[in-house]
Design a protein around this motif. Structure first.
Motif, PDB file in Angstrom:
ATOM      1  N   VAL A 133       0.856  -1.302  -0.233  1.00 55.03           N
ATOM      2  CA  VAL A 133       0.015   0.050  -0.184  1.00 55.03           C
ATOM      3  C   VAL A 133       0.715   1.235  -0.139  1.00 55.03           C
ATOM      4  N   ALA A 134       2.004   1.164   0.757  1.00 52.00           N
ATOM      5  CA  ALA A 134       2.805   2.306   0.889  1.00 52.00           C
ATOM      6  C   ALA A 134       3.291   2.590  -0.389  1.00 52.00           C
ATOM      7  N   ASP A 135       3.823   1.381  -1.440  1.00 52.76           N
ATOM      8  CA  ASP A 135       4.463   1.489  -2.443  1.00 52.76           C
ATOM      9  C   ASP A 135       3.327   2.118  -3.439  1.00 52.76           C
ATOM     10  N   ASN A 136       2.109   1.880  -3.397  1.00 49.91           N
ATOM     11  CA  ASN A 136       1.529   2.522  -4.217  1.00 49.91           C
ATOM     12  C   ASN A 136       1.030   3.891  -4.088  1.00 49.91           C
ATOM     13  N   ILE A 137       0.971   4.237  -2.749  1.00 47.44           N
ATOM     14  CA  ILE A 137       0.981   5.830  -2.370  1.00 47.44           C
ATOM     15  C   ILE A 137       2.138   6.600  -2.853  1.00 47.44           C
ATOM     16  N   SER A 138       3.219   5.920  -2.876  1.00 42.38           N
ATOM     17  CA  SER A 138       4.577   6.649  -3.150  1.00 42.38           C
ATOM     18  C   SER A 138       4.453   6.867  -4.990  1.00 42.38           C
ATOM     19  N   VAL A 139       4.033   5.812  -5.416  1.00 38.54           N
ATOM     20  CA  VAL A 139       4.094   6.001  -7.084  1.00 38.54           C
ATOM     21  C   VAL A 139       2.780   7.102  -7.415  1.00 38.54           C
ATOM     22  N   LEU A 140       1.734   7.062  -6.624  1.00 40.39           N
ATOM     23  CA  LEU A 140       0.817   8.095  -6.940  1.00 40.39           C
ATOM     24  C   LEU A 140       1.211   9.738  -6.540  1.00 40.39           C
ATOM     25  N   LEU A 141       2.156   9.753  -5.440  1.00 36.88           N
ATOM     26  CA  LEU A 141       2.661  11.097  -5.061  1.00 36.88           C
ATOM     27  C   LEU A 141       3.563  11.421  -6.178  1.00 36.88           C
ATOM     28  N   ALA A 142       4.457  10.426  -6.700  1.00 36.64           N
ATOM     29  CA  ALA A 142       5.275  10.684  -7.912  1.00 36.64           C
ATOM     30  C   ALA A 142       4.728  11.326  -9.083  1.00 36.64           C
ATOM     31  N   ALA A 143       3.263  10.638  -9.298  1.00 41.58           N
ATOM     32  CA  ALA A 143       2.625  11.354 -10.506  1.00 41.58           C
ATOM     33  C   ALA A 143       2.251  12.769 -10.082  1.00 41.58           C
ATOM     34  N   VAL A 144       1.917  13.074  -8.869  1.00 39.45           N
ATOM     35  CA  VAL A 144       1.294  14.321  -8.451  1.00 39.45           C
ATOM     36  C   VAL A 144       2.381  15.266  -8.630  1.00 39.45           C
ATOM     37  N   THR A 145       3.586  15.028  -8.133  1.00 42.46           N
ATOM     38  CA  THR A 145       4.635  15.794  -8.147  1.00 42.46           C
ATOM     39  C   THR A 145       5.231  15.906  -9.532  1.00 42.46           C
ATOM     40  N   ARG A 146       5.073  15.162 -10.302  1.00 44.08           N
ATOM     41  CA  ARG A 146       5.481  15.237 -11.793  1.00 44.08           C
ATOM     42  C   ARG A 146       4.443  16.101 -12.632  1.00 44.08           C
ATOM     43  N   PHE A 147       3.111  16.164 -12.106  1.00 42.05           N
ATOM     44  CA  PHE A 147       2.301  16.830 -13.139  1.00 42.05           C
ATOM     45  C   PHE A 147       1.687  17.834 -12.398  1.00 42.05           C
ATOM     46  N   ILE A 148       1.649  18.172 -11.118  1.00 38.74           N
ATOM     47  CA  ILE A 148       0.853  19.301 -10.493  1.00 38.74           C
ATOM     48  C   ILE A 148       1.040  20.694 -10.968  1.00 38.74           C
ATOM     49  N   ASP A 149       2.067  20.908 -11.211  1.00 39.43           N
ATOM     50  CA  ASP A 149       2.619  22.599 -11.612  1.00 39.43           C
ATOM     51  C   ASP A 149       1.863  22.599 -13.070  1.00 39.43           C
ATOM     52  N   GLY A 150       2.197  21.604 -14.160  1.00 37.40           N
ATOM     53  CA  GLY A 150       1.532  21.757 -15.392  1.00 37.40           C
ATOM     54  C   GLY A 150      -0.021  21.842 -15.153  1.00 37.40           C
ATOM     55  N   LEU A 151      -0.490  20.987 -14.566  1.00 39.12           N
ATOM     56  CA  LEU A 151      -2.006  21.229 -14.420  1.00 39.12           C
ATOM     57  C   LEU A 151      -2.353  22.329 -13.748  1.00 39.12           C
ATOM     58  N   ALA A 152      -1.636  22.934 -12.903  1.00 35.74           N
ATOM     59  CA  ALA A 152      -1.986  24.110 -12.286  1.00 35.74           C
ATOM     60  C   ALA A 152      -2.026  25.293 -13.494  1.00 35.74           C
ATOM     61  N   ALA A 153      -0.924  25.258 -14.325  1.00 35.53           N
ATOM     62  CA  ALA A 153      -0.858  26.348 -15.382  1.00 35.53           C
ATOM     63  C   ALA A 153      -1.932  26.008 -16.210  1.00 35.53           C
ATOM     64  N   VAL A 154      -2.346  24.951 -16.681  1.00 35.01           N
ATOM     65  CA  VAL A 154      -3.437  24.833 -17.575  1.00 35.01           C
ATOM     66  C   VAL A 154      -4.888  25.232 -17.081  1.00 35.01           C
ATOM     67  N   SER A 155      -5.086  24.658 -15.704  1.00 36.82           N
ATOM     68  CA  SER A 155      -6.327  24.633 -15.246  1.00 36.82           C
ATOM     69  C   SER A 155      -6.544  26.290 -14.568  1.00 36.82           C
ATOM     70  N   PHE A 156      -5.662  26.840 -14.074  1.00 33.90           N
ATOM     71  CA  PHE A 156      -5.929  28.160 -13.535  1.00 33.90           C
ATOM     72  C   PHE A 156      -5.403  29.337 -14.180  1.00 33.90           C
ATOM     73  N   SER A 157      -4.164  29.134 -14.906  1.00 34.27           N
ATOM     74  CA  SER A 157      -3.885  30.217 -15.869  1.00 34.27           C
ATOM     75  C   SER A 157      -4.469  30.128 -17.232  1.00 34.27           C
ATOM     76  N   GLY A 158      -5.013  29.046 -17.439  1.00 34.02           N
ATOM     77  CA  GLY A 158      -5.511  29.116 -19.093  1.00 34.02           C
ATOM     78  C   GLY A 158      -4.344  28.696 -20.276  1.00 34.02           C
ATOM     79  N   MET A 159      -3.162  28.368 -19.590  1.00 38.53           N
ATOM     80  CA  MET A 159      -1.854  27.955 -20.614  1.00 38.53           C
ATOM     81  C   MET A 159      -2.547  26.877 -21.417  1.00 38.53           C
ATOM     82  N   PRO A 160      -2.403  26.969 -22.748  1.00 42.29           N
ATOM     83  CA  PRO A 160      -2.589  25.787 -23.531  1.00 42.29           C
ATOM     84  C   PRO A 160      -1.540  24.505 -23.215  1.00 42.29           C
ATOM     85  N   LEU A 161      -1.903  23.562 -23.499  1.00 40.99           N
ATOM     86  CA  LEU A 161      -1.291  22.266 -23.445  1.00 40.99           C
ATOM     87  C   LEU A 161       0.142  22.208 -23.999  1.00 40.99           C
ATOM     88  N   ASP A 162       0.209  22.697 -25.243  1.00 42.69           N
ATOM     89  CA  ASP A 162       1.389  22.889 -25.950  1.00 42.69           C
ATOM     90  C   ASP A 162       2.356  23.740 -25.318  1.00 42.69           C
TER      91      ASP A 162
END
Length: 173
Positions: A133-162
């Motif tokens: 279970v801890a390994d699953n949480i670690s992998v999920l948090l790695a995905a969050v860490t990897r994508f959270i800044d880009g998702l914030a830029a798209v969702s809140f700033s309206g920055m295009p995906l490209d």
């Protein structure tokens, strides 16, 4: 898997998470499955607190010592509706890079999330289950860490995906 064993796994997992700098608690109610709620503090450059919730889904499985554990990670709430199409597109793009789970966007709440389901073998020793279970949480948090800044830029700033990809906030295909 019996409810007592599920509760024991979630309680032990909360202890492990609390010992490793997270804020975790087990929430029990008579009419709902036991829920493990955990806060992962200051994720990404946006330094956003992320909430991880997990519980065993009440369902019949082929073997009685198996349990279906669902993880639901909330990255953001209240993302503007005006950026919904780009946000859905960004979530779909991120899913091509996820080892576990899938990103999604619940428009009514402006909620960006990461969801994952896994089978837990209750016949294993508790220590092995907790490690799994801890390994699953670690992998999920790695995905969050990897994508959270880009998702914030798209969702809140309206920055295009490209543009997010060009700025290396998301990996290139």
């Amino acid at each position: 898997m019996k409810t007592e064993q599920q509760n024991r796994i979630l309680t032990c997992m909360a202890d492990v998470l609390n010992q490793n700098g997270f804020r975790a608690e087990v929430m029990q109610s008579e009419n709902a499955p036991t829920l493990l709620r955990c806060e992962a503090m200051r994720q990404g450059k946006v330094a956003k607190d992320v909430v991880i919730e997990c519980c065993f889904i009440p369902m019949q499985l082929p073997e009685e010592d198996m349990g279906l554990l669902q993880f639901f990670v909330t990255l953001f709430q209240n993302a503007p509706e005006t950026n919904a199409a780009q946000t859905r597109k960004a979530c779909a793009y991120c899913n091509d890079f996820c080892a576990l789970g899938a990103f999604g966007f619940f428009e009514q709440a402006g909620q960006i999330y990461l969801k994952h389901n896994t089978l837990v073998d209750g016949s294993l020793e508790l220590e092995k289950i907790i490690t799994f279970v801890a390994d699953n949480i670690s992998v999920l948090l790695a995905a969050v860490t990897r994508f959270i800044d880009g998702l914030a830029a798209v969702s809140f700033s309206g920055m295009p995906l490209d543009s997010v990809i060009d700025q290396e906030l998301f990996p290139k295909l």
